[in-house]
Design an enzyme around this catalytic site. Structure first.
Site, short mmCIF file in Angstrom:
data_model
loop_
_atom_site.label_atom_id
_atom_site.label_comp_id
_atom_site.label_asym_id
_atom_site.label_seq_id
_atom_site.Cartn_x
_atom_site.Cartn_y
_atom_site.Cartn_z
N GLU A 39 -10.70 -16.10 -9.68
CA GLU A 39 -12.09 -15.71 -9.93
C GLU A 39 -12.39 -14.35 -9.30
O GLU A 39 -13.13 -14.26 -8.33
CB GLU A 39 -13.07 -16.80 -9.45
CG GLU A 39 -12.72 -17.36 -8.09
CD GLU A 39 -13.51 -18.60 -7.70
OE1 GLU A 39 -13.73 -19.46 -8.56
OE2 GLU A 39 -13.88 -18.69 -6.51
N GLY A 83 -14.03 -10.67 -8.74
CA GLY A 83 -15.32 -10.04 -8.98
C GLY A 83 -15.14 -8.53 -8.99
O GLY A 83 -15.09 -7.88 -10.03
N ARG A 84 -14.95 -8.00 -7.78
CA ARG A 84 -14.83 -6.56 -7.57
C ARG A 84 -13.84 -5.89 -8.54
O ARG A 84 -14.12 -4.82 -9.08
CB ARG A 84 -14.35 -6.34 -6.15
CG ARG A 84 -14.15 -4.90 -5.74
CD ARG A 84 -13.41 -4.81 -4.41
NE ARG A 84 -13.83 -5.78 -3.44
CZ ARG A 84 -14.80 -5.60 -2.54
NH1 ARG A 84 -15.44 -4.45 -2.50
NH2 ARG A 84 -15.12 -6.55 -1.68
N TYR A 128 -20.47 -2.58 6.30
CA TYR A 128 -19.01 -2.76 6.46
C TYR A 128 -18.33 -1.45 6.85
O TYR A 128 -17.10 -1.40 6.89
CB TYR A 128 -18.35 -3.23 5.16
CG TYR A 128 -19.02 -4.37 4.44
CD1 TYR A 128 -19.19 -5.61 5.03
CD2 TYR A 128 -19.45 -4.20 3.11
CE1 TYR A 128 -19.78 -6.65 4.34
CE2 TYR A 128 -20.02 -5.24 2.41
CZ TYR A 128 -20.20 -6.46 3.03
OH TYR A 128 -20.78 -7.48 2.33
N CYS A 146 -35.65 4.29 6.82
CA CYS A 146 -35.92 4.56 8.24
C CYS A 146 -35.03 3.75 9.17
O CYS A 146 -35.51 2.83 9.86
CB CYS A 146 -37.39 4.31 8.53
SG CYS A 146 -38.37 5.57 7.74
N1 LLP Z 1 -14.78 -16.42 -5.19
C1 LLP Z 1 -15.48 -16.73 -4.08
C2 LLP Z 1 -15.61 -18.13 -3.67
C3 LLP Z 1 -16.08 -15.70 -3.33
O1 LLP Z 1 -16.75 -16.00 -2.23
C4 LLP Z 1 -15.93 -14.35 -3.76
C5 LLP Z 1 -16.54 -13.26 -3.00
C6 LLP Z 1 -15.20 -14.11 -4.93
C7 LLP Z 1 -14.63 -15.17 -5.61
C8 LLP Z 1 -15.00 -12.73 -5.47
O2 LLP Z 1 -14.38 -11.88 -4.57
P1 LLP Z 1 -13.89 -10.43 -5.04
O3 LLP Z 1 -12.88 -10.60 -6.13
O4 LLP Z 1 -15.09 -9.69 -5.54
O5 LLP Z 1 -13.32 -9.82 -3.84
N2 LLP Z 1 -20.19 -7.89 -0.37
C9 LLP Z 1 -18.79 -7.71 -0.02
C10 LLP Z 1 -17.90 -8.69 -0.75
C11 LLP Z 1 -18.29 -10.14 -0.51
C12 LLP Z 1 -17.46 -11.10 -1.32
C13 LLP Z 1 -18.01 -12.47 -1.24
N3 LLP Z 1 -17.27 -13.44 -1.97
C14 LLP Z 1 -18.39 -6.26 -0.29
O6 LLP Z 1 -19.22 -5.48 -0.73
O7 LLP Z 1 -17.26 -5.87 -0.02
#
Ligand code: LLP
Length: 381
Positions: A256, A258-259, A299, A325
């Site tokens: 799954e 995302g990024r 981060y 601010c």
């Molecule tokens: N599956 C689960 C259960 C997750 O918690 C996450 C991300 C993903 C999939 C997807 O992860 P990815 O493929 O996007 O790495 N805000 C942070 C990233 C937080 C990710 C949270 N969970 C950032 O900007 O780096």
């Protein structure tokens, strides 16, 4: 997209804006699909939950992974059937678990308490659980989700209790889930998590499904190398085959990400509004801030920033600050960019993931608009 085209867009549409390139998203989806044939792919829409982005990814053959009733509603409204939606969330109450489960959405339960609640209400049903197998990775401690400090999943030491609970309510543990963390660039690290999952999965005789979460990284810094999907896919397939042989049957496998699908498709375009030539530092102010892109502030994340109004001029060292601010509201410290002047447009790159999705109206400043580029057409989304 070429710098001068982007400047024209910024001038026409105004700033600050997020702009996404649909082709980049499609290309990333295709790359994963082609390399991971036979594996189910879900898009973790927390990275960017704009319905138009969800539609693109869904059309490319991905299901959608959600973490809240809000995300379920957005995905459903974007045309994704419930059967293609999964749900993973910790710290939620009984009502949320029951409501999601009643809709027939696959939930990866996060704690023994969640299993107990599920068992009481859905005796005899199949169940999937998220495990913490003590393998964690990621670009920052805030996003490492495996290991003793992580709040996520059922601790590996509690597998006996988990099985007892399942037995008590006649639940069939048919799925296991794990997510080790986010922005993992090293395929080898990811594969360690995979191995830990296969080693544990053998202890569950009724499985039909294993979900390995997301986390595939993208290069943000110039010296970073992309995640090697091709090599990862080869090693992953080997591990799957070995497991299937040992287990005696084929199991459905999912990821799954995302990024990986959306980060590189997006840019935040901002306008330079102020310059301060202080004795030791030059501060460049822009008409956006940590309320629009919080990653650098929380981060210390690096995003490439280009002065697209003057891309080939003389270079100087500047600190690029937002209009919020707080002194932590800085997009880049001591960064070399081409000499800026007030009114220039800066492109903050690789902001398609966790950019707008994490934005807020802090300081009562509105969120930026989002636009999608499809070939030479642009639409507000
Ligand atoms: N599956 C689960 C259960 C997750 O918690 C996450 C991300 C993903 C999939 C997807 O992860 P990815 O493929 O996007 O790495 N805000 C942070 C990233 C937080 C990710 C949270 N969970 C950032 O900007 O780096």
């Amino acid at each position: 997209m070429k710098n001068n085209q982007l400047v024209k867009i910024a001038q026409k549409l105004g700033t600050p804006i997020y702009i996404y390139n649909a082709n980049t998203i499609k290309q990333k989806c295709k790359e994963l699909k082609q390399n991971l044939k036979g594996i189910n792919l879900y898009y973790a829409c927390k990275a960017n939950s704009n319905p138009e982005i969800i539609k693109i990814v869904y059309k490319e053959g991905f299901g959608i992974e959600t973490v809240s009733p809000g995300e379920i509603a957005i995905a459903h409204k974007a045309g994704v059937p419930i059967s293609k939606i999964t749900f993973t969330c910790g710290s939620i109450d009984k009502n949320e678990i029951i409501s999601v489960a009643k809709q027939g959405i696959r939930i990866h339960l996060d704690s023994l308490n969640q299993v107990e609640i599920f068992g009481k209400h859905f005796k005899g049903r199949e169940v999937s659980v998220r495990l913490n197998l003590m393998v964690g990775a990621g670009h920052h401690s805030h996003v490492i989700t495996g290991g003793p400090d992580s709040k996520f999943g059922i601790d590996i030491s509690q597998i006996k209790e988990l099985k007892k609970l399942a037995h008590k309510y006649n639940l069939h543990v048919t799925g296991l889930h794990q997510h080790i963390g986010s922005n993992v660039l090293n395929a080898g690290t990811f594969l360690k998590g995979v191995k830990a999952m296969f080693d544990t999965a053998i202890l569950f005789p009724e499985l039909n499904h294993l979900d390995f979460g997301g986390g595939f990284g993208v290069p943000y810094r110039p010296e970073e190398k992309p995640f090697d999907v091709k090599k990862f896919a080869v090693d992953m397939k080997k591990q799957i085959e070995n497991f299937n042989k040992k287990y005696g049957k084929r199991i459905r496998i999912s990821f799954e990400p995302g990024r990986y699908l959306v980060a590189e498709s997006g840019s935040l375009l901002v306008k330079l509004t102020d310059i301060k030539y202080n004795p030791t530092k030059t501060f460049v102010g822009v008409n956006s801030g940590m309320n629009h892109l919080i990653r650098p502030a929380i981060y210390d994340s690096y995003h490439e920033i280009i002065n697209i109004s003057n891309p080939s001029g003389k270079k100087i060292k500047v600190t690029i600050a937002g209009n919020i601010c707080e002194s932590g509201d800085v997009f880049a410290k001591d960064r070399i960019i081409t000499k800026p002047k007030i009114g220039d447009i800066l492109e903050i790159k690789n902001t398609g993931a966790y950019g707008y999705a994490m934005s807020s109206e802090y300081n009562s400043r509105p969120k930026p608009k989002e636009f999608l580029m499809m070939g030479d057409k642009i639409k507000r989304i």
